[in-house]
Scaffold this active site. Sequence first.
Site, PDB file in Angstrom:
ATOM      1  N   GLY A 169      36.357 -41.814 -17.545  1.00 17.30           N
ATOM      2  CA  GLY A 169      37.471 -41.119 -16.903  1.00 17.30           C
ATOM      3  C   GLY A 169      37.531 -39.669 -17.324  1.00 17.30           C
ATOM      4  CB  ALA A 170      36.489 -36.792 -15.999  1.00 17.70           C
ATOM      5  CG  ASP A 177      33.987 -40.445  -8.102  1.00 17.54           C
ATOM      6  OD1 ASP A 177      34.262 -41.244  -9.032  1.00 17.54           O
ATOM      7  OD2 ASP A 177      33.543 -39.311  -8.309  1.00 17.54           O
ATOM      8  CE  LYS A 184      36.020 -36.226  -7.262  1.00 17.10           C
ATOM      9  NZ  LYS A 184      34.700 -36.589  -7.781  1.00 17.10           N
ATOM     10  CE  LYS A 227      33.869 -40.638 -27.922  1.00 14.92           C
ATOM     11  NZ  LYS A 227      33.259 -41.926 -28.269  1.00 14.92           N
ATOM     12  NE  ARG A 273      28.902 -44.005  -9.876  1.00 14.56           N
ATOM     13  CZ  ARG A 273      29.345 -43.307  -8.826  1.00 14.56           C
ATOM     14  NH1 ARG A 273      30.515 -42.715  -8.858  1.00 14.56           N
ATOM     15  NH2 ARG A 273      28.625 -43.233  -7.729  1.00 14.56           N
ATOM     16  NE  ARG A 280      37.292 -33.773 -12.258  1.00 14.91           N
ATOM     17  CZ  ARG A 280      37.612 -33.215 -11.086  1.00 14.91           C
ATOM     18  NH1 ARG A 280      38.726 -32.498 -10.965  1.00 14.91           N
ATOM     19  NH2 ARG A 280      36.824 -33.370 -10.037  1.00 14.91           N
ATOM     20  NE  ARG A 281      31.689 -34.250 -15.204  1.00 14.73           N
ATOM     21  CZ  ARG A 281      32.585 -34.521 -14.280  1.00 14.73           C
ATOM     22  NH1 ARG A 281      32.517 -33.936 -13.099  1.00 14.73           N
ATOM     23  NH2 ARG A 281      33.553 -35.378 -14.524  1.00 14.73           N
ATOM     24  CB  THR A 311      28.215 -43.885 -20.204  1.00 16.60           C
ATOM     25  OG1 THR A 311      28.518 -43.369 -21.506  1.00 16.60           O
ATOM     26  CG2 THR A 311      27.123 -44.935 -20.327  1.00 16.60           C
ATOM     27  CG  HIS A 312      25.536 -38.538 -20.094  1.00 10.36           C
ATOM     28  ND1 HIS A 312      26.575 -38.373 -19.211  1.00 10.36           N
ATOM     29  CD2 HIS A 312      24.404 -38.195 -19.423  1.00 10.36           C
ATOM     30  CE1 HIS A 312      26.097 -37.939 -18.058  1.00 10.36           C
ATOM     31  NE2 HIS A 312      24.795 -37.830 -18.153  1.00 10.36           N
TER      32      HIS A 312
END
Length: 306
Positions: A183-184, A129, A96, A196, A179, A288-289, A226-227
């Site tokens: 965004g979070a 990042d 970061k 979204k 990458r 954030r997660r 992404t997941h």
Amino acid sequence: MMRRTFLWASTNPWLSRRLPERRFVRRAVRKFMPGETLEHALGEADRLGGEGVPTLITMLGENVETVEETRGTVAEYTRVMELAEEMGLDVEVSIKPTHLGLDQGADVACDNVSELAAQARGRGTLWIDMEGSEYTEATLSLFRAVRSRHENIGLCLQSYLRRAAEDLESLIELGPRIRLVKGAYSEPPDLAFPAKSDVDANYLALARRLMDHLADGGDGFLGLGTHDPAMIGPLSEYAAAAGLDGGRFEIEMLYGIGRRDQRRLVWNGTPLRVLISYGDAWFAWYMRRLAERPANVWFVARSMFR
């Protein structure tokens, strides 16, 4: 509402001091990180490597206050790369900018990141990042400055930012290693798409734009951070149709999330890299997660009653 609540919590000093003391919070965060030490992170990198999955390691932390602290960050990432090499691991590093001095000045950050990029040569990509939008322009300038000296540097772009397409176009002739994430951070609607559906549409468009560039013989690399199956499925097919192999394209997923999906990607031969985080400065990152994946709140709730 839940997403906004977690993003607010990620910036609350009182909560950042109090909640990490709670046992159930510390237990729940283990879903997303193997532990607070580098040895924990490298141990999981070793295990995943045995399954044919390379990794990306980041030390949690941001907005350090002194130049001396930035030098400690440089020393720690140097240790990450040296130990990973000693263990024979395919590990890349993600940093970061504010952990390496962006708040202390562009020259400080550039010198630190350039030093790490030089050390990463032959060890893969050093990834920069992207943080909140107040740092976007400075981070792009940092990337360009380091990229002029070192080709093994990558940059994160966020599809929820309205400016992302313009930023990609400004970089594409450099043959960038990108990458792409959604965004979070909490951003105002004039800077970031609030819906979204718009974020997803921009994600798909940005990924396809860079894939087209690569398929046409352009230099660069795309990591899909992404997941979301709605992103992974169509874009994996698009990459395959474009003839992009693991040297130019991969899926990048977080440790502990979507493990079945990760195994399925490996079985299908889709290039995958897993991001492992470590360190004691995990609270803001963890909030954030949860904001990204509110379903994980139920995991936290179950942890409270174990």
